[in-house]
Design a protein around this motif. Structure first.
Motif, PDB file in Angstrom:
ATOM      1  N   VAL A 159      32.138  22.005 -25.487  1.00  0.00           N
ATOM      2  CA  VAL A 159      33.533  21.779 -25.103  1.00  0.00           C
ATOM      3  C   VAL A 159      33.876  22.706 -23.938  1.00  0.00           C
ATOM      4  N   PRO A 160      34.258  22.159 -22.787  1.00  0.00           N
ATOM      5  CA  PRO A 160      34.500  22.999 -21.609  1.00  0.00           C
ATOM      6  C   PRO A 160      35.855  23.696 -21.689  1.00  0.00           C
ATOM      7  N   PRO A 161      36.023  24.794 -20.962  1.00  0.00           N
ATOM      8  CA  PRO A 161      37.342  25.422 -20.870  1.00  0.00           C
ATOM      9  C   PRO A 161      38.362  24.443 -20.302  1.00  0.00           C
ATOM     10  N   LEU A 162      39.612  24.622 -20.672  1.00  0.00           N
ATOM     11  CA  LEU A 162      40.660  23.722 -20.216  1.00  0.00           C
ATOM     12  C   LEU A 162      40.894  23.857 -18.714  1.00  0.00           C
ATOM     13  N   SER A 163      41.243  22.725 -18.099  1.00  0.00           N
ATOM     14  CA  SER A 163      41.609  22.717 -16.681  1.00  0.00           C
ATOM     15  C   SER A 163      43.095  22.423 -16.566  1.00  0.00           C
ATOM     16  N   PRO A 164      43.836  23.159 -15.742  1.00  0.00           N
ATOM     17  CA  PRO A 164      45.273  22.903 -15.610  1.00  0.00           C
ATOM     18  C   PRO A 164      45.588  21.486 -15.151  1.00  0.00           C
ATOM     19  N   THR A 165      44.716  20.918 -14.327  1.00  0.00           N
ATOM     20  CA  THR A 165      44.974  19.573 -13.802  1.00  0.00           C
ATOM     21  C   THR A 165      44.800  18.486 -14.866  1.00  0.00           C
ATOM     22  N   ALA A 166      44.076  18.796 -15.935  1.00  0.00           N
ATOM     23  CA  ALA A 166      43.853  17.817 -17.001  1.00  0.00           C
ATOM     24  C   ALA A 166      44.952  17.851 -18.053  1.00  0.00           C
ATOM     25  N   LEU A 167      45.822  18.853 -17.990  1.00  0.00           N
ATOM     26  CA  LEU A 167      46.876  19.023 -18.983  1.00  0.00           C
ATOM     27  C   LEU A 167      48.216  18.510 -18.458  1.00  0.00           C
ATOM     28  N   PRO A 168      49.094  18.091 -19.352  1.00  0.00           N
ATOM     29  CA  PRO A 168      50.470  17.804 -18.919  1.00  0.00           C
ATOM     30  C   PRO A 168      51.062  19.040 -18.251  1.00  0.00           C
ATOM     31  N   THR A 169      51.962  18.832 -17.316  1.00  0.00           N
ATOM     32  CA  THR A 169      52.498  19.937 -16.522  1.00  0.00           C
ATOM     33  C   THR A 169      53.007  21.084 -17.376  1.00  0.00           C
ATOM     34  N   GLU A 170      53.732  20.773 -18.452  1.00  0.00           N
ATOM     35  CA  GLU A 170      54.315  21.817 -19.289  1.00  0.00           C
ATOM     36  C   GLU A 170      53.254  22.643 -20.027  1.00  0.00           C
ATOM     37  N   LEU A 171      52.091  22.029 -20.282  1.00  0.00           N
ATOM     38  CA  LEU A 171      51.026  22.718 -21.007  1.00  0.00           C
ATOM     39  C   LEU A 171      49.986  23.352 -20.093  1.00  0.00           C
ATOM     40  N   ALA A 172      50.109  23.145 -18.787  1.00  0.00           N
ATOM     41  CA  ALA A 172      49.113  23.642 -17.837  1.00  0.00           C
ATOM     42  C   ALA A 172      48.852  25.144 -17.965  1.00  0.00           C
ATOM     43  N   PRO A 173      49.867  25.992 -18.262  1.00  0.00           N
ATOM     44  CA  PRO A 173      49.591  27.431 -18.409  1.00  0.00           C
ATOM     45  C   PRO A 173      48.571  27.754 -19.494  1.00  0.00           C
ATOM     46  N   LEU A 174      48.364  26.842 -20.443  1.00  0.00           N
ATOM     47  CA  LEU A 174      47.392  27.090 -21.506  1.00  0.00           C
ATOM     48  C   LEU A 174      45.993  27.302 -20.943  1.00  0.00           C
ATOM     49  N   ALA A 175      45.688  26.653 -19.823  1.00  0.00           N
ATOM     50  CA  ALA A 175      44.360  26.771 -19.215  1.00  0.00           C
ATOM     51  C   ALA A 175      44.086  28.181 -18.700  1.00  0.00           C
TER      52      ALA A 175
END
Length: 222
Positions: free
Chosen positions: A110-126
Motif C-alpha cells: 500500500v503506497p503512501p497517500l498522495s494529496p492529488t488522489a484525496l478530496p481537497t479537504e482531506l489532502a493534508p492527510l498525505a
C-alpha cells in the motif's frame, strides 16, 4: 473520552482495525481505545458518537488498505468525496480539534497517500507521517504502534511492557563453575548459589542473584 480512536472503512481495513484496537485495548485499557464496533452502545446514534469521539480523541489512527481511496457503496455514493462519509467526517473532526492524525498503511504494497488522489479537504492527510502494519510481522508492528502512542499521549502506559526494576538475576545453569559480573547500581545484596564466583560493583540497594548449577522450575458504510 478514549485517547485513541481507530478509524477504518468497511470493506477495506475492518479486520486490521479490529486487531489493532484489541491489542491496544489490552495494553492501555479498554476505555482508552475507541472502535465503533466495540464502543458504540445499543441505541446510540452512530454519527453523533463518532463525531464526538473523533473530535475529542488525542490520536486518530486511520487504517488504510488497498481499497481505502476507491471504495464506494453499491450506488456509487458515500466515497471519501461524499460529505456523508463517516471516515471523512472522523478525519475532518480530528483536524479541526487538533488531534494527531496518523495514517496506518496495511501491508507492504500500500503506497503512501498522495494529496492529488484525496478530496481537497482531506489532502493534508498525505503530509502526515504514516506507520505501516504488516500482517506478516504482526507482533513487531503492533509493538511499534503502541510505543508511538505512548510517546504521543501523556499518561498513556503500556501495561504489558516489561519492567527491569526488580533487580538482576543471573543464572549459569548446567555449569559446575563459572564467573558472573554485574557492575552499576544494584537493589539489595548479592546472593550466589552453587559453585562459582560472583562480583558486584557499584551501589547495592536492590538485589543481584546468581545461580550456578542445576536450574529449578518456576513458575454502517464508511
Amino acid at each position: 473520552m478514549p485517547e485513541v480512536f481507530v478509524s477504518y472503512r468497511t470493506g477495506d481495513g475492518e479486520n486490521v482495525a479490529t486487531l489493532i484496537e484489541r491489542d491496544l485495548s489490552h495494553r492501555f485499557g479498554d476505555d482508552r481505545v475507541f472502535r465503533d464496533g466495540k464502543s458504540i452502545r445499543s441505541g446510540a446514534t452512530h454519527r453523533d458518537v463518532l463525531s464526538g469521539s473523533s473530535a475529542e480523541t488525542k490520536v486518530l489512527l486511520v487504517v488504510i488498505g488497498a481499497h481505502w481511496l476507491s471504495l464506494r457503496d453499491e450506488d456509487g455514493d458515500d466515497g471519501l468525496d461524499d460529505e456523508r462519509n463517516r471516515t471523512r467526517e472522523e478525519i475532518l473532526d480530528a483536524f479541526e480539534c487538533g488531534a494527531r492524525v496518523v495514517p496506518v498503511l496495511c501491508g507492504r504494497t500500500v503506497p503512501p497517500l498522495s494529496p492529488t488522489a484525496l478530496p481537497t479537504e482531506l489532502a493534508p492527510l498525505a503530509d502526515h507521517q504514516f506507520l505501516r502494519f504488516d500482517t506478516g510481522d504482526t507482533e513487531t508492528d503492533l509493538g511499534k504502534i503502541a510505543a508511538e502512542l505512548v510517546d504521543l499521549v501523556p499518561g498513556l502506559t503500556d501495561r504489558t511492557a516489561r519492567s527491569d526494576s526488580g533487580g538482576t538475576r543471573n543464572s549459569l545453569d548446567g555449569c559446575l563453575s563459572g564467573v558472573a559480573i554485574r557492575a552499576g547500581d544494584q537493589c539489595g545484596g548479592p546472593a550466589v548459589h552453587g559453585d562459582g564466583a560472583g562480583y558486584v560493583a557499584g551501589a547495592n540497594t536492590g538485589g543481584t542473584r546468581q545461580n550456578f548449577g542445576t536450574s529449578r522450575a518456576r513458575e454502517g458504510n464508511r
